[in-house]
Motif scaffolding. Sequence first.
Motif, short mmCIF file in Angstrom:
data_model
loop_
_atom_site.label_atom_id
_atom_site.label_comp_id
_atom_site.label_asym_id
_atom_site.label_seq_id
_atom_site.Cartn_x
_atom_site.Cartn_y
_atom_site.Cartn_z
N GLU A 15 5.38 4.07 1.47
CA GLU A 15 4.99 2.72 1.06
C GLU A 15 5.22 1.76 2.21
O GLU A 15 6.29 1.75 2.83
CB GLU A 15 5.75 2.26 -0.17
CG GLU A 15 5.33 0.86 -0.64
CD GLU A 15 5.97 0.42 -1.94
OE1 GLU A 15 5.68 -0.71 -2.39
OE2 GLU A 15 6.77 1.19 -2.48
N ARG A 72 -4.24 -1.11 -3.89
CA ARG A 72 -2.80 -1.25 -4.08
C ARG A 72 -2.34 -0.77 -5.45
O ARG A 72 -1.15 -0.66 -5.69
CB ARG A 72 -2.39 -2.71 -3.87
CG ARG A 72 -2.30 -3.10 -2.39
CD ARG A 72 -1.75 -4.52 -2.23
NE ARG A 72 -2.75 -5.51 -2.62
CZ ARG A 72 -3.62 -6.06 -1.79
NH1 ARG A 72 -3.63 -5.71 -0.53
NH2 ARG A 72 -4.49 -6.96 -2.22
N PHE A 110 -9.21 -2.95 2.02
CA PHE A 110 -8.05 -3.67 1.47
C PHE A 110 -8.35 -5.16 1.33
O PHE A 110 -7.86 -5.81 0.40
CB PHE A 110 -6.83 -3.46 2.36
CG PHE A 110 -6.02 -2.24 2.01
CD1 PHE A 110 -5.01 -2.31 1.08
CD2 PHE A 110 -6.29 -1.02 2.61
CE1 PHE A 110 -4.26 -1.19 0.75
CE2 PHE A 110 -5.57 0.11 2.28
CZ PHE A 110 -4.54 0.03 1.35
N SER A 149 0.84 -1.20 0.00
CA SER A 149 0.00 0.00 0.00
C SER A 149 0.87 1.25 0.00
O SER A 149 1.94 1.29 0.61
CB SER A 149 -0.93 0.00 1.22
OG SER A 149 -0.19 0.01 2.42
#
Length: 657
Positions: free
Chosen positions: A145, A215, A207, A72
């Motif tokens: 990240e 993503r 997610f 992510s």
Amino acid sequence: MPSLSSLETISDHAHALLGERPHTPDELVAALLAADLKLGADPHDLLFELLADDNVPIGDQWVNLPSVLHGSRWWLEVPADGGDSLELDHGVEVITCWHWDETALLDAQGDSIGAVHHELSETGVCLTGPSGWLSEVAGGTAILEFRREGVSITPVTGSPVVDPAMASAFHTAFDVEAEVIDDPLDGDEDADPLLIAEHGMVFVQAFVDHGEIFRSVVVPPMPLLLAEAGLEYHGDWIGPVGTDWNEVAAARRFHELHAHHELNETDTTSVMMLLGACSSVLDGRADALGDEGDAAGQRGNAFVLAMALNSPDVCRVFVHEAIEHGRSPLDLLKFSAALLEHVADGPGCSGPEVVAAECWEILDRTDEAIAALERAVAHDPHPRAHAMLAGIAADRGDAQEAARLLRAGNVRPDDPRIGGAVWGEIEPFLARPKTTVGRNDPCPCGSGKKYKACHLGKEQYPLRDRAAWLYRKGCRFVGEHLAHEHAELAMALVDGAGGGAELLSQVIDSELVYDLTLEELGGFRRFIDRRKGLLPKDERELAALWLLADRSLYRVDDLGPDFLVLTDVVSDEEVRITNVRGTRLEQGAHVVARLVPVGTDLVSYFGYVPVPALLTQQVLDVLADGEALDVADVLGKCFAPEYQDGIDPEDVDGLDA
């Protein structure tokens, strides 16, 4: 009985499976059994205990958070003067929602160049890294990240963009996670329901269900994402745009009170009303009890509030919640006085007087508490006032007066919340002790007076018979004044034993936990300090001796049908305990006890806790330190299966569950 493989092996396999993808509990159990692992009698409960760190139940699946959030990317604005600490946006906080303290700082190639720590700050969560790790992005924007291996941060230009597909997916995740908050305080049956969800759980759900979307692009700052999704946030919560957050807070508080204190809706509404009025009075608002200048209206409102306090449950919960949320006893005395100013000593005065009595008790002002309680019962019966006065009579050793007060307040033995526990204390002492002393004989108390002028009608049972009553008085005191701390010790003992909610319900009222609260938390000393003016003289003297008794580890040197011979492992002092019944001890075994004198005997009111050989040194160390939660934990371990019969808890393969 089913056997159990190594807990470490089970945990490693389960984490590996969840690292690949989410699993339902049944899928996870089936996969572990297929790997020839032995999961004991209750596999699902075992997995819940083992998967508590970086795994969470989402819907009907177990989810490994580092794996779900792997890859992510999050858009951040980095302040110019933040030093080496980076305050996280409410959205990106989700990467810290499990228990990790440190992870690697990665460069562009994915190699570790340091370590990053996450910490709680006054405004949220921040990441702290090595010196200069933010110098390239300070005062600008960056992309953070998250990967299983660590985090990286790189500068970025331009403005964040909200992907419509991401906004739609986020709203869908909100719909899955949202809970409906029924507002019983709103009389509009046609009003839209209140929908809210915790923002971190919405991100995790998003997610899990839409990982390919989340993503594939950078996640924008949460305010932008929420605006595009038609949502807004308030603290940790998300709701549809236009949510009345004051209404949400009131509704949630209502349901918390209703569930936690097991109140009916009418009493819950009364507590909410009292808490609001109390805040208005303490804030000095002229209209706290009604429109300024409307004396009749203020008297009427004060009467309604005072009458609400005539319910013992409302009175108890109001005081508890007000104190729990930062009000002091002096604050509540001020509120009580404001109500009494309007109702005086007429109808409705009992409830405010009981509130005052509760506050005087907290302030260790027993005489003022008794005076307030006597004023309360002089006008109207109030079960809480009668129960408190009955407890005071019991502390004085007057079982007959305690029983009279309980009956007058209609307090039943099966209602421990109001004071029914006092019935259990006094029941053995309700019948006056028999005596052979004549009316004109010298009183056996040694006063020199005739019996009829001294203790006739005021006879007491021998101190040996009353010793257990003294102990129960102390237990009642900590149950009333140290309930939260008592519950924490019970939970620590249950955790040590490896138990759950069912075991907690069994042990929270046990004499072992009460004895921990009395001794290690100093509850008995507080009881004596608070009640020394009420207790009979001989009970005060006995209590002073009990304060000298420490919890110790003993070796069982000899035993019979009704006696034990123990040796204190630290002092090497030998003691003989008589009148012992029903022990299941063996010669040479070790036990924990706290022996207090009763006449010429020694008594351990909570019994004797057998100590497995693997734990004797740990028990000695913990008892020497005396920290209450640690003592509770190690005594709990004495009951844990993995410590029995010399089995090493690190090697439980083949252990019967």
